[in-house]
Design a protein around this motif. Sequence first.
Motif, PDB file in Angstrom:
ATOM      1  N   TYR A  12      44.018  46.374  31.344  1.00 29.33           N
ATOM      2  CA  TYR A  12      42.720  46.418  30.848  1.00 29.33           C
ATOM      3  C   TYR A  12      42.072  46.770  31.873  1.00 29.33           C
ATOM      4  N   GLY A  13      41.996  48.203  32.345  1.00 23.17           N
ATOM      5  CA  GLY A  13      41.426  48.992  33.529  1.00 23.17           C
ATOM      6  C   GLY A  13      40.131  48.721  33.862  1.00 23.17           C
ATOM      7  N   VAL A  14      39.195  48.671  32.883  1.00 21.39           N
ATOM      8  CA  VAL A  14      37.760  48.451  33.150  1.00 21.39           C
ATOM      9  C   VAL A  14      37.500  47.002  33.667  1.00 21.39           C
ATOM     10  N   ALA A  15      38.182  45.940  32.745  1.00 20.61           N
ATOM     11  CA  ALA A  15      38.267  44.580  33.133  1.00 20.61           C
ATOM     12  C   ALA A  15      38.691  44.476  34.620  1.00 20.61           C
ATOM     13  N   THR A  16      39.871  44.880  34.995  1.00 20.10           N
ATOM     14  CA  THR A  16      40.561  44.925  36.358  1.00 20.10           C
ATOM     15  C   THR A  16      39.367  45.391  37.414  1.00 20.10           C
ATOM     16  N   MET A  17      38.735  46.332  37.202  1.00 19.39           N
ATOM     17  CA  MET A  17      37.995  46.842  38.376  1.00 19.39           C
ATOM     18  C   MET A  17      36.631  45.885  38.364  1.00 19.39           C
ATOM     19  N   TYR A  50      36.166  39.461  42.763  1.00 20.33           N
ATOM     20  CA  TYR A  50      37.178  38.913  43.845  1.00 20.33           C
ATOM     21  C   TYR A  50      36.723  39.486  45.270  1.00 20.33           C
ATOM     22  N   THR A  51      36.286  40.341  45.365  1.00 20.92           N
ATOM     23  CA  THR A  51      35.773  40.815  46.948  1.00 20.92           C
ATOM     24  C   THR A  51      34.482  40.027  47.145  1.00 20.92           C
ATOM     25  N   GLN A  52      33.621  39.874  46.335  1.00 23.93           N
ATOM     26  CA  GLN A  52      32.250  39.052  46.477  1.00 23.93           C
ATOM     27  C   GLN A  52      32.722  37.821  46.911  1.00 23.93           C
ATOM     28  N   GLN A  53      33.987  37.051  46.492  1.00 24.16           N
ATOM     29  CA  GLN A  53      34.479  35.653  47.020  1.00 24.16           C
ATOM     30  C   GLN A  53      35.439  35.999  48.260  1.00 24.16           C
ATOM     31  N   GLY A  54      35.473  36.962  48.894  1.00 24.86           N
ATOM     32  CA  GLY A  54      36.018  37.120  50.327  1.00 24.86           C
ATOM     33  C   GLY A  54      37.422  37.637  50.219  1.00 24.86           C
ATOM     34  N   PHE A  55      37.835  38.230  48.760  1.00 29.89           N
ATOM     35  CA  PHE A  55      39.336  38.703  48.754  1.00 29.89           C
ATOM     36  C   PHE A  55      39.234  40.188  49.264  1.00 29.89           C
ATOM     37  N   THR A  56      40.314  40.776  49.750  1.00 30.42           N
ATOM     38  CA  THR A  56      40.191  42.174  50.221  1.00 30.42           C
ATOM     39  C   THR A  56      41.440  43.010  49.544  1.00 30.42           C
ATOM     40  N   ALA A  57      40.739  44.011  48.982  1.00 32.42           N
ATOM     41  CA  ALA A  57      41.735  45.101  48.279  1.00 32.42           C
ATOM     42  C   ALA A  57      42.183  46.127  49.204  1.00 32.42           C
ATOM     43  N   CYS A  58      43.303  46.473  49.510  1.00 34.80           N
ATOM     44  CA  CYS A  58      43.715  47.436  50.356  1.00 34.80           C
ATOM     45  C   CYS A  58      43.644  48.805  49.841  1.00 34.80           C
ATOM     46  N   MET A 101      43.995  50.250  45.581  1.00 34.93           N
ATOM     47  CA  MET A 101      43.227  50.962  44.660  1.00 34.93           C
ATOM     48  C   MET A 101      44.028  52.073  44.499  1.00 34.93           C
ATOM     49  N   LYS A 102      45.149  52.593  45.226  1.00 39.85           N
ATOM     50  CA  LYS A 102      45.969  53.447  44.845  1.00 39.85           C
ATOM     51  C   LYS A 102      46.634  53.226  43.480  1.00 39.85           C
ATOM     52  N   ALA A 103      47.146  51.946  43.408  1.00 43.25           N
ATOM     53  CA  ALA A 103      47.992  51.647  42.490  1.00 43.25           C
ATOM     54  C   ALA A 103      47.262  51.707  41.121  1.00 43.25           C
ATOM     55  N   ILE A 104      45.822  51.141  41.195  1.00 41.00           N
ATOM     56  CA  ILE A 104      45.049  51.187  39.867  1.00 41.00           C
ATOM     57  C   ILE A 104      44.978  52.386  39.615  1.00 41.00           C
ATOM     58  N   LEU A 105      44.444  53.618  40.217  1.00 41.60           N
ATOM     59  CA  LEU A 105      44.339  55.117  40.098  1.00 41.60           C
ATOM     60  C   LEU A 105      45.472  55.567  39.353  1.00 41.60           C
ATOM     61  N   GLU A 106      46.896  55.148  39.929  1.00 45.58           N
ATOM     62  CA  GLU A 106      47.833  55.767  39.574  1.00 45.58           C
ATOM     63  C   GLU A 106      48.260  55.243  38.181  1.00 45.58           C
ATOM     64  N   LYS A 166      44.244  38.354  49.777  1.00 44.68           N
ATOM     65  CA  LYS A 166      44.773  39.730  49.592  1.00 44.68           C
ATOM     66  C   LYS A 166      44.991  40.008  48.047  1.00 44.68           C
ATOM     67  N   LEU A 167      44.141  41.142  47.401  1.00 48.43           N
ATOM     68  CA  LEU A 167      44.213  41.619  46.396  1.00 48.43           C
ATOM     69  C   LEU A 167      45.519  42.575  46.137  1.00 48.43           C
ATOM     70  N   THR A 168      46.366  42.305  45.358  1.00 43.13           N
ATOM     71  CA  THR A 168      47.652  42.976  44.994  1.00 43.13           C
ATOM     72  C   THR A 168      47.856  43.102  43.652  1.00 43.13           C
ATOM     73  N   LEU A 169      47.850  44.440  43.193  1.00 41.59           N
ATOM     74  CA  LEU A 169      47.897  44.579  41.724  1.00 41.59           C
ATOM     75  C   LEU A 169      49.278  44.390  41.209  1.00 41.59           C
ATOM     76  N   HIS A 170      49.297  43.297  40.252  1.00 41.78           N
ATOM     77  CA  HIS A 170      50.834  43.103  39.567  1.00 41.78           C
ATOM     78  C   HIS A 170      50.836  44.161  38.249  1.00 41.78           C
ATOM     79  N   LYS A 171      49.830  44.117  37.507  1.00 43.39           N
ATOM     80  CA  LYS A 171      49.920  45.101  36.259  1.00 43.39           C
ATOM     81  C   LYS A 171      48.679  45.273  35.985  1.00 43.39           C
ATOM     82  N   LEU A 172      48.587  46.472  35.408  1.00 39.62           N
ATOM     83  CA  LEU A 172      46.902  47.073  34.838  1.00 39.62           C
ATOM     84  C   LEU A 172      47.225  47.215  33.409  1.00 39.62           C
TER      85      LEU A 172
END
Length: 200
Positions: A155-160, A166-174, A178-183, A147-153
């Motif tokens: 470096y925005g582009v690098a985090t994206m 990570y999603t290509q490695q089988g991790f899932t971002a709920c 996504m909302k936390a990154i945009l906020e 599970k991908l959970t945001l701790h801290k943003l």
Amino acid sequence: MLNDNAVEFLSRFTEIEDLELLNVLDELPSLSPGGPWLAGGAIRRTLIGMELESDFDFFFKNAEQLSLFRKGIEKIGANKINENEHAETYMKRINGKDRLIQIVKMDFYDSPETLLDSFDFSITQLAYDGTDFYFGKYTLWDLPRKKLTLHKLTYGVATMRRLIKYTQQGFTACAGTMKAILEAVVDNPEVIQSDVKYVD
């Protein structure tokens, strides 16, 4: 942050003598509670049983410590293959494989705890000081669930870019991630920082 003796932790689910991570680290300059520290992908892959194909990312307390580590890996024959303002990458053949060793110089850290607090996703909050593992508050919960959970943003582009990796490695971002990154971007557009290539 949480910490646990690495050998005791790892021996709960594997044979320590055969562990690739520790065998590689035995060939490199020593780690210590005061730095340098290994952090990120090599530990994550070890804990979830993935092939250890990632680089080994080393972080430091100060420039002097970084310089001593650099001299140490050059002394054992590591060759520099890349350098930018954020990191220096070396290659060294260890235990029959070419290993990428990254000296991260984009920032320095007072402790493993401050290092892990700088990371973006909970699954990346992993460090080793030569004796103990350090984990983020939710790392050991999110990691086995992929599970991908945001701790801290920071470096925005690098985090994206890393989210895609990570999603290509089988991790899932709920949707919450996504909302936390945009906020975080709406609250502080400066975190986009498209020129920074995050290390991990």
